[in-house]
Design an enzyme around this catalytic site. Sequence first.
Site, PDB file in Angstrom:
ATOM      1  N   GLY A  32       0.810  -1.206   0.000  1.00  0.00           N
ATOM      2  CA  GLY A  32       0.000   0.000   0.000  1.00  0.00           C
ATOM      3  C   GLY A  32       0.849   1.264   0.000  1.00  0.00           C
ATOM      4  N   SER A  33       0.337   2.295   0.647  1.00  0.00           N
ATOM      5  CA  SER A  33       0.965   3.619   0.560  1.00  0.00           C
ATOM      6  C   SER A  33       2.322   3.715   1.256  1.00  0.00           C
ATOM      7  CB  SER A  33       0.026   4.679   1.119  1.00  0.00           C
ATOM      8  OG  SER A  33      -1.079   4.862   0.258  1.00  0.00           O
ATOM      9  N   THR A  34       2.687   2.732   2.095  1.00  0.00           N
ATOM     10  CA  THR A  34       4.030   2.778   2.677  1.00  0.00           C
ATOM     11  C   THR A  34       5.092   2.652   1.585  1.00  0.00           C
ATOM     12  OG1 THR A  34       4.012   0.391   3.116  1.00  0.00           O
ATOM     13  CG2 THR A  34       3.292   1.853   4.893  1.00  0.00           C
ATOM     14  N   PHE A  35       4.725   2.037   0.455  1.00  0.00           N
ATOM     15  CA  PHE A  35       5.684   1.868  -0.654  1.00  0.00           C
ATOM     16  C   PHE A  35       5.999   3.207  -1.309  1.00  0.00           C
ATOM     17  CE2 PHE A  35       7.060   0.363  -4.897  1.00  0.00           C
ATOM     18  CZ  PHE A  35       7.961  -0.622  -4.521  1.00  0.00           C
ATOM     19  N   LYS A  36       5.206   4.231  -1.025  1.00  0.00           N
ATOM     20  CA  LYS A  36       5.448   5.544  -1.637  1.00  0.00           C
ATOM     21  C   LYS A  36       6.797   6.127  -1.243  1.00  0.00           C
ATOM     22  CE  LYS A  36       0.527   6.607  -2.125  1.00  0.00           C
ATOM     23  NZ  LYS A  36      -0.645   7.301  -1.564  1.00  0.00           N
TER      24      LYS A  36
END
Length: 490
Positions: free
Chosen positions: A217-221
């Site tokens: 999810g958005s932690t990969f950003k």
Amino acid sequence: MNKTVRRAAVFCGVLVLALLIRATWVQFVRGDALAEHDLNRRVKIDTFAQPRGDIVVGGRAITGSVPTPGSDFKYKRVYRDGPMYAPVTGFFSQSQGQTFLEGVHDDLLSGKDRRLLGSPLDTLTGERPAGGDVITTIDPKAQRAAYKGLTDLDAKGAVVALDPRSGRILAMASTPSYDPSVFAGISGKDGAAFKKLNEDKRKPLNSRAFRETYPPGSTFKILTAAAALEHGTVTDIDARSKARAPYRLPLSSTTIGNVVPDSMCDKVSMKTAMQWSCNNVFLDAALRTGKDGMRETAEKFGFNEEQFMPVRTAPSAYPEKLDEPQTALTGMGQGSVTTTPLQMAMVTAGLANDGKVMKPYLVKELRGSDLSTVAKTEPQELNRAVSESTARKVQEMMEHTVTDGTGDKVAIEGVTVGGKPGTAQHGAHVRDERPYAWFVSYAKRSDGSSPVAVAVLVDPQDMDISRSEIAGGKLGAPIAKAVMKAVLKR
């Protein structure tokens, strides 16, 4: 000597020669294999014939050996705080074998390791030395904070904490867990206990920290930002982008919106996009960086390969064959990209360590029963994932996300903290599935060094909680904060 007697003598000689050859083959060629064969009960009797060395956390043994009455297996394993430390120790069972540190360092713990032999006389007599000890890197207070955070939620999930400067694993928790003591013996009761755990749909025997992968999810950003900066796709984190919100995937009519109003994300800078977790900016950044650039950066952080700490981990994946829509989706940690919590902790730690990723390790030292050092782990650089300049820019964005954005619940008074929450859709029908809740963060000391980086995964499928409450900032941030505070107090 007549012909009949001569033939009989030759035949007997051939039989004796064949017997000698076979005996030699069994004794010297097949000897080790037969001695270690699963059906050779004498091997198992010998395995449990003496107390085993211990696995040590914070100077305290979390394992032990107790007599087994009425059995030719004299000793069995017992565990202190078994469920909390099971992802570290694994299990050692008279009937089920061994896993994790119990398996990797079985020879040392059992006393079979040749490095434990004290003198040539020990070799000649064949007497087995007492088992050695495995000294782990785990911080007991950080481990307790991680485990308590997950069990208080009554959630499936995992927490991994690393020291970014060395790669030392400070905490590694997974829930639901199990007590290895309950099936350490060979009785019917032990067998029934293992069967129950093995058939449990919540999979307590699985380590979610490093053996299972999930969409990040958005932690990969934070990795998308690092890749875009490193490859020159983005040069100024404060400059407005051209990414419209909602974002239309290339070669598709599908549009991707945001949790916050799209007006807050339309054509904003990468720093603002990190602050409010704007999908459009990171989708566009991944697309323009390209699948090869994204994969190259991901692999420098450790993706697409197993890690050995020394326990083997599942490899996190950034696929090679992606079309443009799939490449864009990886920018927000969706699509085909998957990761272990350990891997996301490595990404966070690498950025906190100014772009240098250290090899994660769980064992600090191996010791003999006389406290002599058998082997010692030295910190080792795994990769220079990104430049110091790139890492510092991502740090700036992550710290801004904590002070002024969606990561505010991880803030610690008087401490510089960087963080990024995330939710990850999964399953064939994502609208029907509850998303995973993630949080990654690090804390800095006044000298700019970071002693701790944390990745938290919460799987809320079985939780009594409304879907609106499922968010990394709500579920994962308090756990990450507690773990970091435990390390900082040390």
